[in-house]
Design an enzyme around this catalytic site. Structure first.
Site, PDB file in Angstrom:
ATOM      1  N   GLU A   1      33.944 -32.025  61.006  1.00  0.00           N
ATOM      2  CA  GLU A   1      34.475 -33.140  60.482  1.00  0.00           C
ATOM      3  C   GLU A   1      33.388 -33.690  59.487  1.00  0.00           C
ATOM      4  OE1 GLU A   1      32.613 -34.037  63.413  1.00  0.00           O
ATOM      5  OE2 GLU A   1      34.481 -34.130  64.076  1.00  0.00           O
ATOM      6  N   ASP A   2      34.171 -34.173  58.769  1.00  0.00           N
ATOM      7  CA  ASP A   2      33.270 -35.182  57.055  1.00  0.00           C
ATOM      8  C   ASP A   2      32.549 -35.908  57.872  1.00  0.00           C
ATOM      9  OD1 ASP A   2      33.725 -33.014  55.565  1.00  0.00           O
ATOM     10  OD2 ASP A   2      35.326 -33.652  54.876  1.00  0.00           O
ATOM     11  N   VAL A   3      31.941 -36.335  57.536  1.00  0.00           N
ATOM     12  CA  VAL A   3      31.161 -37.835  57.719  1.00  0.00           C
ATOM     13  C   VAL A   3      32.029 -39.219  57.941  1.00  0.00           C
ATOM     14  CG1 VAL A   3      30.841 -38.704  55.415  1.00  0.00           C
ATOM     15  CG2 VAL A   3      29.228 -39.145  57.347  1.00  0.00           C
TER      16      VAL A   3
ATOM     17  N   LYS B   1      41.742 -32.551  52.830  1.00  0.00           N
ATOM     18  CA  LYS B   1      41.842 -33.683  51.620  1.00  0.00           C
ATOM     19  C   LYS B   1      41.723 -32.555  50.392  1.00  0.00           C
ATOM     20  CE  LYS B   1      37.600 -35.925  53.437  1.00  0.00           C
ATOM     21  NZ  LYS B   1      36.500 -36.372  53.629  1.00  0.00           N
TER      22      LYS B   1
END
Length: 306
Positions: free
Chosen positions: A120-122, A264
């Site tokens: 997952e992204d930050v 996103k």
């Protein structure tokens, strides 16, 4: 005979290889060479050695140990792996380190290799049952642990940080880790996203999204990851969507997608690189304010009774 003539594509120099004669390369060459060609090049049985071998040094190492589990990530400012750009550290910690530092100490290991079922992204949280992960502990000096000791190790990791939590921590075999990567593309993931729209919306304006099933989308590699991923168009499936109206410019979208979907970009469209997208479907500008992974549908490692 020149090694390249026997198997030109077996012995290729590579940046990270100290020698082209790796075990895998030699095995590949032996599999490819015809038996009669092998006999021409090498006497069978081989000639007796003329000189006695001398041992220069002996190095002993323990076989690697593998630990698996699932992690939840509750922070929107924590990367999965250390975030270092041009030798400079951007954020002080990572999911990988918060888990592995404890394991290195307890197993008295030299180093580790972390892998997981996706990432997952930050700024994305991972909720629900968590994301499967596996850690290879290299050259561990302690390898025997009772299930109670592993349970206590899990509790220690969980007490040390409020940014992550670990469950189902267990010792596994190297082969078992394959289950985590098996059919990864076919697996599904469920997300919750907070979405902003530039035009004012009413509840009826978003309800049509609830009726869309198994929507195929084409995603060009997102601009934000283009520096580390090859340019390609990937077809992904949005299995279903469920909308919850918040106010005139916000709604929450729950969606189940094929693994590997860039969420996103599916919302904002990435300058037309993801088609269709929420913005194009609604005929307005849409952007994503928050994203949570609600589930990663991989049934490994086995759930443990706590």
């Amino acid at each position: 005979m020149e090694r390249g003539a026997i198997c030109p594509d077996c012995f290729k120099p590579a940046k990270n290889k100290q020698s082209v004669f790796t075990r895998m390369a030699v095995m590949k060459a032996l599999n490819k060479i015809k038996e009669e060609d092998f006999h021409k090049q090498f006497p069978c049985p081989p000639n007796s050695p003329k000189a006695v071998c001398t041992v220069l040094e002996i190095e002993c190492a323990h076989g690697a140990v593998f630990v698996a589990g699932r992690y939840n990530k509750y922070s929107r400012s924590l990367p999965q792996t250390p975030w270092i750009i041009d030798g400079e550290r951007k954020l002080e910690s990572s999911v990988e380190e918060l888990i592995s530092d404890h394991l290195l100490t307890v197993f008295k290991a030299e180093s580790f290799n972390f892998s997981s079922s996706g990432r997952e992204d930050v700024d994305v949280r991972t909720l629900g049952n968590g994301r499967p992960f596996a850690i290879e502990l290299v050259n561990p000096h302690r390898v025997h642990f009772t299930s109670q000791e592993i349970k206590e190790l899990q509790q220690k990791i969980n007490k040390s940080s409020n940014k992550i939590q670990v469950r189902d921590l267990q010792l596994v075999t190297r082969e078992a880790i394959g289950h985590m990567k098996e059919g990864e593309e076919e697996k599904t993931k469920t997300y919750s996203a907070l979405i902003w729209t530039n035009k004012a919306i009413q509840k009826k304006d978003i309800e049509f999204l609830n009726d869309i099933k198994d929507l195929k989308i084409d995603q060009k590699t997102p601009l934000r990851v283009l520096h580390r991923r090859p340019l390609a168009v990937r077809t992904r499936v949005i299995h279903f969507m469920e909308t919850h109206y918040v106010d005139a410019h916000h709604f929450r979208l729950y969606l189940k997608t094929q693994a590997g979907t860039y969420i996103k970009e599916f919302v904002h469209g990435d300058f037309g690189r993801t088609k269709p997208n929420i913005g194009s479907l609604m005929n307005m500008t849409a952007d994503i304010l928050e994203l949570d992974v609600e589930s990663v549908d991989v049934d490994w490692p086995p759930a443990l009774d706590d």
